[in-house]
Motif scaffolding. Structure first.
Motif, PDB file in Angstrom:
ATOM      1  N   ILE A   1       0.840  -1.209   0.000  1.00 20.31           N
ATOM      2  CA  ILE A   1       0.000   0.000   0.000  1.00 20.31           C
ATOM      3  C   ILE A   1       0.870   1.252   0.000  1.00 20.31           C
ATOM      4  O   ILE A   1       0.580   2.222  -0.706  1.00 20.31           O
ATOM      5  CB  ILE A   1      -0.975  -0.034   1.191  1.00 20.31           C
ATOM      6  N   ARG A   2       1.953   1.228   0.771  1.00 21.89           N
ATOM      7  CA  ARG A   2       2.868   2.381   0.797  1.00 21.89           C
ATOM      8  C   ARG A   2       3.406   2.661  -0.609  1.00 21.89           C
ATOM      9  O   ARG A   2       3.409   3.810  -1.068  1.00 21.89           O
ATOM     10  CB  ARG A   2       4.042   2.124   1.748  1.00 21.89           C
ATOM     11  N   LYS A   3       3.799   1.622  -1.299  1.00 24.20           N
ATOM     12  CA  LYS A   3       4.342   1.787  -2.647  1.00 24.20           C
ATOM     13  C   LYS A   3       3.264   2.232  -3.634  1.00 24.20           C
ATOM     14  O   LYS A   3       3.517   3.079  -4.489  1.00 24.20           O
ATOM     15  CB  LYS A   3       5.001   0.496  -3.106  1.00 24.20           C
ATOM     16  N   ASP A   4       2.053   1.669  -3.501  1.00 26.24           N
ATOM     17  CA  ASP A   4       0.945   2.094  -4.366  1.00 26.24           C
ATOM     18  C   ASP A   4       0.631   3.573  -4.179  1.00 26.24           C
ATOM     19  O   ASP A   4       0.278   4.263  -5.133  1.00 26.24           O
ATOM     20  CB  ASP A   4      -0.322   1.280  -4.077  1.00 26.24           C
ATOM     21  N   LYS A   5       0.758   4.050  -2.958  1.00 24.56           N
ATOM     22  CA  LYS A   5       0.484   5.459  -2.657  1.00 24.56           C
ATOM     23  C   LYS A   5       1.700   6.350  -2.932  1.00 24.56           C
ATOM     24  O   LYS A   5       1.634   7.566  -2.742  1.00 24.56           O
ATOM     25  CB  LYS A   5       0.049   5.615  -1.201  1.00 24.56           C
ATOM     26  N   ARG A   6       2.789   5.710  -3.359  1.00 23.42           N
ATOM     27  CA  ARG A   6       4.031   6.423  -3.666  1.00 23.42           C
ATOM     28  C   ARG A   6       4.524   7.251  -2.485  1.00 23.42           C
ATOM     29  O   ARG A   6       4.984   8.385  -2.640  1.00 23.42           O
ATOM     30  CB  ARG A   6       3.871   7.286  -4.901  1.00 23.42           C
TER      31      ARG A   6
END
Length: 77
Positions: free
Chosen positions: A11-16
């Motif tokens: 999720i952190r990566k998806d939210k950049r």
């Protein structure tokens, strides 16, 4: 790796979002978050709640499949 941590990182990566953004929001060091993300540090519920708040998401999404499997195995009261 712990499935909850996998979900948090995904999720952190998806939210950049950068690890530093989350650690700053939580009032912790970047090492604290990096150790959680790499499985070197145990993550506590208070930490999960802070991390979810920093990402502006409901913490239940971190538990996803693991939580639903556990709940489905419980017998009705």
């Amino acid at each position: 790796m712990n499935p909850v941590i996998k979900n948090i990182e995904s999720i952190r990566k998806d939210k950049r979002m950068k690890m530093k953004e989350i650690s700053d929001y939580c009032g912790k060091t970047i090492t604290w978050y990096a150790d959680i993300a790499k499985g070197r540090r145990r993550v506590y519920l208070d930490d999960v709640l802070l991390i979810a708040e920093s990402m502006n998401v409901h913490p239940i999404i971190f538990f996803g499949e693991k939580l639903s499997v556990t709940l489905s195995k419980q017998k009705p009261a």
